[in-house]
Enzyme design. Structure first.
Site, PDB file in Angstrom:
ATOM      1  N   LEU A   1      28.425  39.211  56.790  1.00 17.97           N
ATOM      2  CA  LEU A   1      27.582  38.382  56.096  1.00 17.97           C
ATOM      3  C   LEU A   1      27.805  37.013  56.554  1.00 17.97           C
ATOM      4  CD1 LEU A   1      26.781  40.629  54.288  1.00 17.97           C
ATOM      5  CD2 LEU A   1      26.366  38.710  52.539  1.00 17.97           C
TER       6      LEU A   1
ATOM      7  N   SER B   1      32.776  35.379  37.813  1.00 20.79           N
ATOM      8  CA  SER B   1      33.977  35.850  37.086  1.00 20.79           C
ATOM      9  C   SER B   1      34.282  35.137  35.960  1.00 20.79           C
ATOM     10  CB  SER B   1      35.164  35.890  37.868  1.00 20.79           C
ATOM     11  OG  SER B   1      36.447  35.973  37.624  1.00 20.79           O
TER      12      SER B   1
ATOM     13  N   TYR C   1      39.964  31.145  45.140  1.00 22.80           N
ATOM     14  CA  TYR C   1      39.056  32.022  44.972  1.00 22.80           C
ATOM     15  C   TYR C   1      37.976  31.814  43.853  1.00 22.80           C
ATOM     16  CZ  TYR C   1      37.377  36.512  42.540  1.00 22.80           C
ATOM     17  OH  TYR C   1      36.507  37.123  41.924  1.00 22.80           O
TER      18      TYR C   1
ATOM     19  N   LYS D   1      33.943  31.072  43.374  1.00 21.53           N
ATOM     20  CA  LYS D   1      32.919  31.534  42.160  1.00 21.53           C
ATOM     21  C   LYS D   1      32.349  30.454  41.350  1.00 21.53           C
ATOM     22  CE  LYS D   1      33.475  35.820  42.919  1.00 21.53           C
ATOM     23  NZ  LYS D   1      32.440  36.444  43.725  1.00 21.53           N
TER      24      LYS D   1
HETATM   25  P1  NAD Z   1      35.686  44.872  46.746  1.00 26.12           P
HETATM   26  O1  NAD Z   1      36.660  44.196  47.493  1.00 26.12           O
HETATM   27  O2  NAD Z   1      35.884  46.480  46.163  1.00 26.12           O
HETATM   28  O3  NAD Z   1      34.297  44.861  47.277  1.00 26.12           O
HETATM   29  C1  NAD Z   1      33.724  43.771  47.930  1.00 26.12           C
HETATM   30  C2  NAD Z   1      32.982  44.350  49.083  1.00 26.12           C
HETATM   31  O4  NAD Z   1      32.510  43.184  50.052  1.00 26.12           O
HETATM   32  C3  NAD Z   1      34.094  45.080  49.961  1.00 26.12           C
HETATM   33  O5  NAD Z   1      33.480  46.342  50.406  1.00 26.12           O
HETATM   34  C4  NAD Z   1      34.035  44.244  51.220  1.00 26.12           C
HETATM   35  O6  NAD Z   1      34.244  44.891  52.499  1.00 26.12           O
HETATM   36  C5  NAD Z   1      32.886  43.646  51.415  1.00 26.12           C
HETATM   37  N1  NAD Z   1      32.854  42.133  51.856  1.00 26.12           N
HETATM   38  C6  NAD Z   1      33.645  41.089  51.719  1.00 26.12           C
HETATM   39  N2  NAD Z   1      33.257  39.929  52.641  1.00 26.12           N
HETATM   40  C7  NAD Z   1      32.036  40.575  53.175  1.00 26.12           C
HETATM   41  C8  NAD Z   1      31.414  39.704  54.363  1.00 26.12           C
HETATM   42  N3  NAD Z   1      31.804  38.518  54.860  1.00 26.12           N
HETATM   43  N4  NAD Z   1      30.775  40.495  54.951  1.00 26.12           N
HETATM   44  C9  NAD Z   1      30.162  41.844  54.313  1.00 26.12           C
HETATM   45  N5  NAD Z   1      30.747  42.397  53.544  1.00 26.12           N
HETATM   46  C10 NAD Z   1      31.820  41.895  53.046  1.00 26.12           C
HETATM   47  O7  NAD Z   1      35.495  44.098  45.258  1.00 26.12           O
HETATM   48  P2  NAD Z   1      34.811  44.410  43.899  1.00 26.12           P
HETATM   49  O8  NAD Z   1      35.999  44.434  43.036  1.00 26.12           O
HETATM   50  O9  NAD Z   1      33.842  45.372  43.956  1.00 26.12           O
HETATM   51  O10 NAD Z   1      34.297  42.947  43.593  1.00 26.12           O
HETATM   52  C11 NAD Z   1      32.835  42.798  43.916  1.00 26.12           C
HETATM   53  C12 NAD Z   1      32.630  41.309  43.377  1.00 26.12           C
HETATM   54  O11 NAD Z   1      32.899  41.084  42.312  1.00 26.12           O
HETATM   55  C13 NAD Z   1      33.140  40.175  44.196  1.00 26.12           C
HETATM   56  O12 NAD Z   1      32.383  39.106  44.307  1.00 26.12           O
HETATM   57  C14 NAD Z   1      34.381  39.970  43.349  1.00 26.12           C
HETATM   58  O13 NAD Z   1      34.865  38.618  43.687  1.00 26.12           O
HETATM   59  C15 NAD Z   1      33.632  39.702  42.107  1.00 26.12           C
HETATM   60  N6  NAD Z   1      34.584  39.926  40.920  1.00 26.12           N
HETATM   61  C16 NAD Z   1      35.411  41.168  40.765  1.00 26.12           C
HETATM   62  C17 NAD Z   1      36.359  41.313  39.666  1.00 26.12           C
HETATM   63  C18 NAD Z   1      37.169  42.603  39.853  1.00 26.12           C
HETATM   64  O14 NAD Z   1      38.328  42.370  38.959  1.00 26.12           O
HETATM   65  N7  NAD Z   1      37.146  43.472  40.452  1.00 26.12           N
HETATM   66  C19 NAD Z   1      36.185  40.507  38.767  1.00 26.12           C
HETATM   67  C20 NAD Z   1      35.352  39.247  38.757  1.00 26.12           C
HETATM   68  C21 NAD Z   1      34.556  39.343  39.965  1.00 26.12           C
HETATM   69  N1  UFG Z   2      49.865  42.528  34.627  1.00 26.11           N
HETATM   70  C1  UFG Z   2      51.265  43.082  34.633  1.00 26.11           C
HETATM   71  N2  UFG Z   2      51.798  43.638  35.608  1.00 26.11           N
HETATM   72  C2  UFG Z   2      51.209  43.902  36.676  1.00 26.11           C
HETATM   73  C3  UFG Z   2      49.758  43.496  37.088  1.00 26.11           C
HETATM   74  C4  UFG Z   2      49.305  42.802  35.778  1.00 26.11           C
HETATM   75  O1  UFG Z   2      51.788  42.801  33.390  1.00 26.11           O
HETATM   76  O2  UFG Z   2      51.750  44.415  37.715  1.00 26.11           O
HETATM   77  C5  UFG Z   2      49.400  41.819  33.526  1.00 26.11           C
HETATM   78  C6  UFG Z   2      48.825  40.423  33.846  1.00 26.11           C
HETATM   79  O3  UFG Z   2      49.799  39.599  33.639  1.00 26.11           O
HETATM   80  C7  UFG Z   2      47.760  40.291  33.023  1.00 26.11           C
HETATM   81  C8  UFG Z   2      47.240  41.566  32.593  1.00 26.11           C
HETATM   82  O4  UFG Z   2      47.892  42.424  33.132  1.00 26.11           O
HETATM   83  O5  UFG Z   2      48.127  39.800  31.726  1.00 26.11           O
HETATM   84  C9  UFG Z   2      45.809  41.704  33.530  1.00 26.11           C
HETATM   85  O6  UFG Z   2      46.036  41.414  35.128  1.00 26.11           O
HETATM   86  P1  UFG Z   2      45.049  41.558  36.323  1.00 26.11           P
HETATM   87  O7  UFG Z   2      45.696  41.071  37.542  1.00 26.11           O
HETATM   88  O8  UFG Z   2      44.594  42.974  36.149  1.00 26.11           O
HETATM   89  O9  UFG Z   2      43.915  40.939  35.873  1.00 26.11           O
HETATM   90  P2  UFG Z   2      43.780  39.233  35.721  1.00 26.11           P
HETATM   91  O10 UFG Z   2      42.954  39.046  34.468  1.00 26.11           O
HETATM   92  O11 UFG Z   2      45.020  38.315  36.163  1.00 26.11           O
HETATM   93  O12 UFG Z   2      42.768  38.908  36.964  1.00 26.11           O
HETATM   94  C10 UFG Z   2      41.378  39.633  37.098  1.00 26.11           C
HETATM   95  C11 UFG Z   2      41.032  39.482  38.470  1.00 26.11           C
HETATM   96  C12 UFG Z   2      40.794  38.180  38.964  1.00 26.11           C
HETATM   97  C13 UFG Z   2      40.056  37.234  38.627  1.00 26.11           C
HETATM   98  C14 UFG Z   2      40.574  37.240  36.830  1.00 26.11           C
HETATM   99  C15 UFG Z   2      39.902  36.249  36.001  1.00 26.11           C
HETATM  100  O13 UFG Z   2      41.945  40.332  39.240  1.00 26.11           O
HETATM  101  O14 UFG Z   2      40.232  38.442  40.386  1.00 26.11           O
HETATM  102  O15 UFG Z   2      40.732  38.635  36.433  1.00 26.11           O
HETATM  103  O16 UFG Z   2      38.511  36.583  36.200  1.00 26.11           O
HETATM  104  F1  UFG Z   2      40.157  36.057  38.776  1.00 26.11           F
END
Ligand code: NAD
Ligand code: UFG
Length: 347
Positions: free
Chosen positions: A64, A130, A155, A159
Site C-alpha cells: 500500500l 486499538s 505503533y 493508530k
Molecule cells: P496481521 O499482521 O495478521 O495482518 C495485517 C496484514 O496487513 C498482513 O497480512 C500484512 O501482510 C499486511 N500488510 C502490512 N503492511 C502492509 C502494506 N504496507 N501493504 C500491504 N499489506 C500490508 O495483523 P492483525 O492482527 O490482523 O491486525 C489487523 C489490524 O488490526 C492492524 O492494523 C493492527 O494494527 C490492528 N490491531 C490488531 C490488534 C491485535 O491484537 N491483533 C489489536 C488492535 C489493533
Molecule cells: N503476557 C504474559 N506473558 C506473555 C505474553 C503476555 O504474561 O508471554 C501478559 C501481558 O503482560 C499482558 C497480557 O498477557 O498482561 C496480554 O498481553 P498481550 O501481549 O497479549 O496483549 P497486550 O494487551 O499487551 O497488547 C495488545 C496488542 C498490542 C496493542 C495492545 C493495546 O498486542 O498491539 O494490546 O491495544 F497495542
C-alpha cells in the site's frame, strides 16, 4: 439488506483479523478484493479462505506504500464502494526499535489509501484502531469518551495519528469512516483453517500459551503478579476474532446505509466488556485443552498496562453488535488452530 454485487476492498485481508473478516463478508454476499503485500501473512491463506467461504476472493499482492499499484487496483476493479483497512505493522516492541519503519508503513499506506479513495469516489472506510489509544485508563470500563493518552509506542502513535488523519479527511471531503478500537483479539475460526500466525517468537499471550502447550516454547512467563488486581496479574478484555470480524460487517453496513444521526467519523470500542487476568486466561486454556500449562512468574513487562476493558454499550446500541463468544471458546479455538498448524503447516 441485499449486499450482492457491492465490492469491498480489504487491505491486509490475508492477515489474522482480515482473513476472518473476508470470510464473513463473502458469507454476507459482498464481492471481496484483497490487497496485501504478505509481509506478515502467507499466500496459502487464500485457498483456506476459499475452502471456508466457497469462493476465492480477488487477491492483489501489492504494498500500500506503492500508490500507483493501489491506484491500479481501484482502476481495474472499477466499482469499489468501501474499504476495510487492516494493513499495518503491529508489533509494539519492534516499533520502539524501528519507529521510522512503522511510521512509513502505517502512515504512508493510510495517506495513499485516502488519496486514492478520494480520486475514485470510494467514500467509506472502516479503520483498525486499538484500545492502546487509551493507555493506562483513569477509570474502567473505558468508553469512547475516555481520554486518549499520549502514545507509549510508535505503533500506538500510528493508530492515534491515523484516527486524526481520517477524522480530518472526513471533515474535508465526502469520506465517511468508522474506527474500531479493538481490545485483545484472540482465537481462531472454528474450522481451524485460519488463525493468528505470529512470525518468530510470539509477543502476545494466547499464541505464547498455545505454542507452549504444543512444545514450541518450553514454558510461559507470566509478566508480573504484583499488580493491584484480584490475583496480581494484568487484566485485559479478550475477544474472539470472529466477534471482531462481525463488528466490521456492522460498521460497514452503517456506512453503506447511514442513519440520519450518524456522523462522518465515528469510533467504537470492540471488546466483550469483561476483564480477565492472565491467570484466568491460563486456567481457561487448561480447561479447554484438558492439560496443564507450564508457566512461572517473571518480572513485569516494561510498558504493560495494568488493567483495561471496554464499555461496549455504544457499539451494542449503535452498531447493533455484541461479542458472543466466551473465553473458553476463544481458548479452545486457538488450541485447535495450533494443533492443526502442526499437522498441516502453512509454510
Ligand atoms: P496481521 O499482521 O495478521 O495482518 C495485517 C496484514 O496487513 C498482513 O497480512 C500484512 O501482510 C499486511 N500488510 C502490512 N503492511 C502492509 C502494506 N504496507 N501493504 C500491504 N499489506 C500490508 O495483523 P492483525 O492482527 O490482523 O491486525 C489487523 C489490524 O488490526 C492492524 O492494523 C493492527 O494494527 C490492528 N490491531 C490488531 C490488534 C491485535 O491484537 N491483533 C489489536 C488492535 C489493533
Ligand atoms: N503476557 C504474559 N506473558 C506473555 C505474553 C503476555 O504474561 O508471554 C501478559 C501481558 O503482560 C499482558 C497480557 O498477557 O498482561 C496480554 O498481553 P498481550 O501481549 O497479549 O496483549 P497486550 O494487551 O499487551 O497488547 C495488545 C496488542 C498490542 C496493542 C495492545 C493495546 O498486542 O498491539 O494490546 O491495544 F497495542
Amino acid at each position: 439488506m441485499n449486499n450482492s454485487g457491492i465490492k469491498i476492498l480489504v487491505t491486509g485481508g490475508m492477515g489474522y483479523i482480515g482473513s476472518h473478516t473476508v470470510v464473513q463478508l463473502i458469507a454476507r454476499g459482498y464481492r471481496v478484493v484483497i490487497a496485501d503485500n504478505l509481509c506478515n501473512s502467507n499466500r496459502n491463506i487464500l485457498s483456506r479462505i476459499a475452502q471456508i467461504a466457497g469462493q476465492e476472493p480477488q487477491f492483489y499482492e501489492i504494498d500500500l506504500c506503492d500508490k500507483q499499484a493501489l491506484n491500479d487496483v481501484f482502476k481495474k476493479e472499477e466499482d469499489i464502494k468501501a474499504v476495510v483497512h487492516f494493513a499495518a505493522l503491529k508489533a509494539v516492541g519492534e516499533s520502539v526499535q524501528h519507529p521510522l519503519k512503522y511510521y512509513r508503513n502505517n502512515l504512508i499506506s493510510l495517506l495513499n489509501l485516502l488519496e486514492v479513495q478520494e480520486l475514485f469516489d470510494a467514500n467509506n472506510l472502516v479503520f483498525s484502531s486499538s484500545c492502546t489509544v487509551y493507555g493506562e485508563p483513569d477509570a474502567l470500563p473505558v468508553t469512547e469518551k475516555s481520554p486518549v493518552k499520549p502514545a507509549t509506542s510508535p505503533y500506538g502513535n500510528t493508530k492515534q495519528v491515523g484516527e486524526e488523519i481520517i477524522k480530518e479527511q472526513c471533515t474535508a471531503s465526502n469520506l465517511r469512516s468508522i474506527a474500531l478500537r479493538y481490545f485483545n483479539p484472540v482465537g481462531a475460526h472454528e474450522s481451524a483453517l485460519i488463525g493468528e500466525l505470529p512470525i518468530g517468537t510470539p509477543n502476545n499471550l494466547v499464541p505464547y500459551i498455545t505454542q507452549t502447550a504444543i512444545g514450541k516454547q518450553p514454558f510461559l512467563r507470566v509478566f508480573g503478579n504484583d499488580y493491584p488486581t484480584p490475583d496480581g496479574t494484568c487484566i485485559r478484555d479478550y475477544i474472539h476474532v470472529d466477534d471482531v470480524a462481525a463488528a466490521h460487517i456492522a460498521a460497514l453496513e452503517r456506512l453503506l446505509n447511514p442513519p440520519s444521526e450518524s456522523e462522518g467519523f465515528e469510533v467504537f470500542n470492540i471488546g466483550t466488556g469483561r476483564g480477565n487476568t492472565v491467570l484466568e486466561a491460563i486456567r481457561a486454556f487448561e480447561e479447554a485443552s484438558n492439560q496443564k500449562l507450564p508457566y512461572h512468574v517473571a518480572p513485569r513487562r516494561v510498558g504493560d498496562i495494568e488493567k483495561v476493558f471496554a464499555d461496549t454499550s455504544l457499539s451494542n446500541s449503535v452498531l447493533h453488535w455484541k461479542a458472543e463468544k466466551d473465553l473458553h471458546t476463544m481458548m479452545a479455538s486457538a488450541w485447535e488452530w495450533e494443533k492443526k498448524l502442526k499437522i498441516n503447516p502453512l509454510v
